[in-house]
Scaffold this motif. Structure first.
Motif, PDB file in Angstrom:
ATOM      1  N   SER A   1       0.827  -1.210   0.000  1.00 57.61           N
ATOM      2  CA  SER A   1       0.000   0.000   0.000  1.00 57.61           C
ATOM      3  C   SER A   1       0.861   1.259   0.000  1.00 57.61           C
ATOM      4  CB  SER A   1      -0.920   0.017   1.220  1.00 57.61           C
ATOM      5  OG  SER A   1      -1.771  -1.094   1.220  1.00 57.61           O
ATOM      6  N   ALA A   2       1.918   1.262   0.803  1.00 58.28           N
ATOM      7  CA  ALA A   2       2.821   2.414   0.836  1.00 58.28           C
ATOM      8  C   ALA A   2       3.533   2.583  -0.496  1.00 58.28           C
ATOM      9  CB  ALA A   2       3.843   2.248   1.962  1.00 58.28           C
ATOM     10  N   MET A   3       3.886   1.479  -1.135  1.00 57.98           N
ATOM     11  CA  MET A   3       4.539   1.561  -2.436  1.00 57.98           C
ATOM     12  C   MET A   3       3.593   2.167  -3.474  1.00 57.98           C
ATOM     13  SD  MET A   3       6.489  -1.442  -4.584  1.00 57.98           S
ATOM     14  CE  MET A   3       5.058  -2.498  -4.603  1.00 57.98           C
ATOM     15  N   VAL A   4       2.327   1.766  -3.440  1.00 57.96           N
ATOM     16  CA  VAL A   4       1.345   2.331  -4.372  1.00 57.96           C
ATOM     17  C   VAL A   4       1.168   3.828  -4.099  1.00 57.96           C
ATOM     18  CG1 VAL A   4      -1.105   2.310  -5.019  1.00 57.96           C
ATOM     19  CG2 VAL A   4       0.148   0.160  -4.792  1.00 57.96           C
ATOM     20  N   LEU A   5       1.089   4.196  -2.820  1.00 59.39           N
ATOM     21  CA  LEU A   5       0.972   5.622  -2.483  1.00 59.39           C
ATOM     22  C   LEU A   5       2.187   6.413  -2.967  1.00 59.39           C
ATOM     23  CD1 LEU A   5      -0.559   5.449   1.106  1.00 59.39           C
ATOM     24  CD2 LEU A   5      -1.669   6.308  -0.968  1.00 59.39           C
ATOM     25  N   ALA A   6       3.365   5.835  -2.849  1.00 61.82           N
ATOM     26  CA  ALA A   6       4.566   6.512  -3.340  1.00 61.82           C
ATOM     27  C   ALA A   6       4.538   6.652  -4.858  1.00 61.82           C
ATOM     28  CB  ALA A   6       5.818   5.752  -2.902  1.00 61.82           C
ATOM     29  N   MET A   7       4.019   5.632  -5.536  1.00 64.18           N
ATOM     30  CA  MET A   7       3.945   5.683  -7.000  1.00 64.18           C
ATOM     31  C   MET A   7       3.000   6.773  -7.504  1.00 64.18           C
ATOM     32  SD  MET A   7       3.845   1.709  -8.056  1.00 64.18           S
ATOM     33  CE  MET A   7       5.221   0.633  -7.843  1.00 64.18           C
ATOM     34  N   VAL A   8       1.932   7.016  -6.747  1.00 68.51           N
ATOM     35  CA  VAL A   8       0.990   8.073  -7.146  1.00 68.51           C
ATOM     36  C   VAL A   8       1.364   9.406  -6.510  1.00 68.51           C
ATOM     37  CG1 VAL A   8      -0.891   6.451  -7.587  1.00 68.51           C
ATOM     38  CG2 VAL A   8      -0.707   7.552  -5.343  1.00 68.51           C
ATOM     39  N   GLU A   9       2.548   9.438  -5.888  1.00 71.68           N
ATOM     40  CA  GLU A   9       3.095  10.647  -5.277  1.00 71.68           C
ATOM     41  C   GLU A   9       2.174  11.259  -4.225  1.00 71.68           C
ATOM     42  OE1 GLU A   9       4.370  13.220  -8.467  1.00 71.68           O
ATOM     43  OE2 GLU A   9       5.821  11.730  -9.176  1.00 71.68           O
ATOM     44  N   ALA A  10       1.650  10.393  -3.373  1.00 67.07           N
ATOM     45  CA  ALA A  10       0.827  10.846  -2.250  1.00 67.07           C
ATOM     46  C   ALA A  10       1.725  11.562  -1.241  1.00 67.07           C
ATOM     47  CB  ALA A  10       0.140   9.654  -1.592  1.00 67.07           C
ATOM     48  N   PRO A  11       1.146  12.419  -0.414  1.00 67.84           N
ATOM     49  CA  PRO A  11       1.947  13.096   0.617  1.00 67.84           C
ATOM     50  C   PRO A  11       2.606  12.084   1.570  1.00 67.84           C
ATOM     51  CG  PRO A  11      -0.183  14.163   0.378  1.00 67.84           C
ATOM     52  CD  PRO A  11      -0.236  12.910  -0.449  1.00 67.84           C
ATOM     53  N   TYR A  12       3.774  12.466   2.078  1.00 65.33           N
ATOM     54  CA  TYR A  12       4.499  11.600   3.010  1.00 65.33           C
ATOM     55  C   TYR A  12       3.635  11.198   4.208  1.00 65.33           C
ATOM     56  CZ  TYR A  12       8.732  12.994   0.516  1.00 65.33           C
ATOM     57  OH  TYR A  12       9.681  13.226  -0.433  1.00 65.33           O
ATOM     58  N   PHE A  13       2.766  12.092   4.631  1.00 63.34           N
ATOM     59  CA  PHE A  13       1.887  11.822   5.765  1.00 63.34           C
ATOM     60  C   PHE A  13       1.141  10.507   5.569  1.00 63.34           C
ATOM     61  CE2 PHE A  13      -2.327  11.968   7.664  1.00 63.34           C
ATOM     62  CZ  PHE A  13      -2.049  12.290   8.980  1.00 63.34           C
ATOM     63  N   TRP A  14       0.544  10.315   4.404  1.00 61.02           N
ATOM     64  CA  TRP A  14      -0.268   9.123   4.157  1.00 61.02           C
ATOM     65  C   TRP A  14       0.598   7.876   4.046  1.00 61.02           C
ATOM     66  CZ3 TRP A  14      -4.682   9.888   5.895  1.00 61.02           C
ATOM     67  CH2 TRP A  14      -5.345  11.095   5.722  1.00 61.02           C
ATOM     68  N   ILE A  15       1.755   8.012   3.443  1.00 61.02           N
ATOM     69  CA  ILE A  15       2.657   6.862   3.318  1.00 61.02           C
ATOM     70  C   ILE A  15       3.106   6.397   4.705  1.00 61.02           C
ATOM     71  CG2 ILE A  15       4.890   6.079   2.426  1.00 61.02           C
ATOM     72  CD1 ILE A  15       4.453   8.123   0.105  1.00 61.02           C
ATOM     73  N   ALA A  16       3.534   7.337   5.528  1.00 59.80           N
ATOM     74  CA  ALA A  16       3.983   6.988   6.881  1.00 59.80           C
ATOM     75  C   ALA A  16       2.854   6.399   7.703  1.00 59.80           C
ATOM     76  CB  ALA A  16       4.545   8.232   7.574  1.00 59.80           C
ATOM     77  N   ASN A  17       1.658   6.963   7.575  1.00 54.70           N
ATOM     78  CA  ASN A  17       0.540   6.467   8.368  1.00 54.70           C
ATOM     79  C   ASN A  17       0.036   5.107   7.917  1.00 54.70           C
ATOM     80  OD1 ASN A  17      -0.542   8.345  10.590  1.00 54.70           O
ATOM     81  ND2 ASN A  17       0.199   9.694   8.981  1.00 54.70           N
ATOM     82  N   VAL A  18       0.116   4.814   6.627  1.00 53.48           N
ATOM     83  CA  VAL A  18      -0.236   3.472   6.153  1.00 53.48           C
ATOM     84  C   VAL A  18       0.739   2.450   6.724  1.00 53.48           C
ATOM     85  CG1 VAL A  18      -0.099   2.027   4.074  1.00 53.48           C
ATOM     86  CG2 VAL A  18      -1.556   4.012   4.091  1.00 53.48           C
ATOM     87  N   LEU A  19       2.026   2.787   6.726  1.00 55.83           N
ATOM     88  CA  LEU A  19       3.013   1.870   7.296  1.00 55.83           C
ATOM     89  C   LEU A  19       2.800   1.676   8.795  1.00 55.83           C
ATOM     90  CD1 LEU A  19       6.196   2.965   5.348  1.00 55.83           C
ATOM     91  CD2 LEU A  19       4.982   0.782   5.168  1.00 55.83           C
TER      92      LEU A  19
END
Length: 140
Positions: free
Chosen positions: A98-116
């Motif tokens: 999920s974090a990898m997909v968020l990074a691929m769509v260039e989501a804010p760091y906030f969402w990537i960190a919170n998914v992890l």
């Protein structure tokens, strides 16, 4: 109740309480702003660190109690622990993807960190609940 079952209960409670504290801090810190602008890094680091310390203290405490009672781990305990680890690790994989997909769509760091972070919490809780269920109902 086996030492490992007590520790599973403790880790599940620690994970839920730590994440609840984190959510409260971040939601209060947003103060009407979008969540992505809320300060979250410090709260995340402190709650993760606090959870690690609390888990270590709980493990030591239950370990001392088990040793004083003369309890030892056996093959069943190791199988239950392994089974709980497998269930818990599946959520780490889901969170990583999920974090990898968020990074691929260039989501804010906030969402990537919170998914992890959420995936680690779910991993701890579901792994612990799996262990508890296995102790209560057995492995089949």
């Amino acid at each position: 109740m086996a030492f490992e079952e007590k520790q599973a209960w403790a880790l599940a409670v620690i994970a839920v309480v730590g994440y609840a504290v984190y959510l409260l801090i971040v939601l209060n810190g947003a103060d009407g702003r979008p969540l992505t602008e809320a300060p979250y890094v410090g709260a995340m680091l402190w709650t993760i660190g606090g959870g690690i310390v609390a888990g270590i203290v709980a493990g030591i405490w239950f370990g001392i109690a088990a040793r004083n009672d003369g309890l030892q781990s056996d093959e069943r305990d190791r199988e239950i622990s392994r089974f709980g680890d497998h269930v818990g690790q599946s959520f780490v994989v889901i969170g990583g993807v999920s974090a990898m997909v968020l990074a691929m769509v260039e989501a804010p760091y906030f969402w990537i960190a919170n998914v992890l972070y959420l995936s680690f919490v779910l991993s701890a809780v579901l792994g612990s609940l799996t262990r508890i269920a296995a102790y209560r109902r057995g492995l089949q």
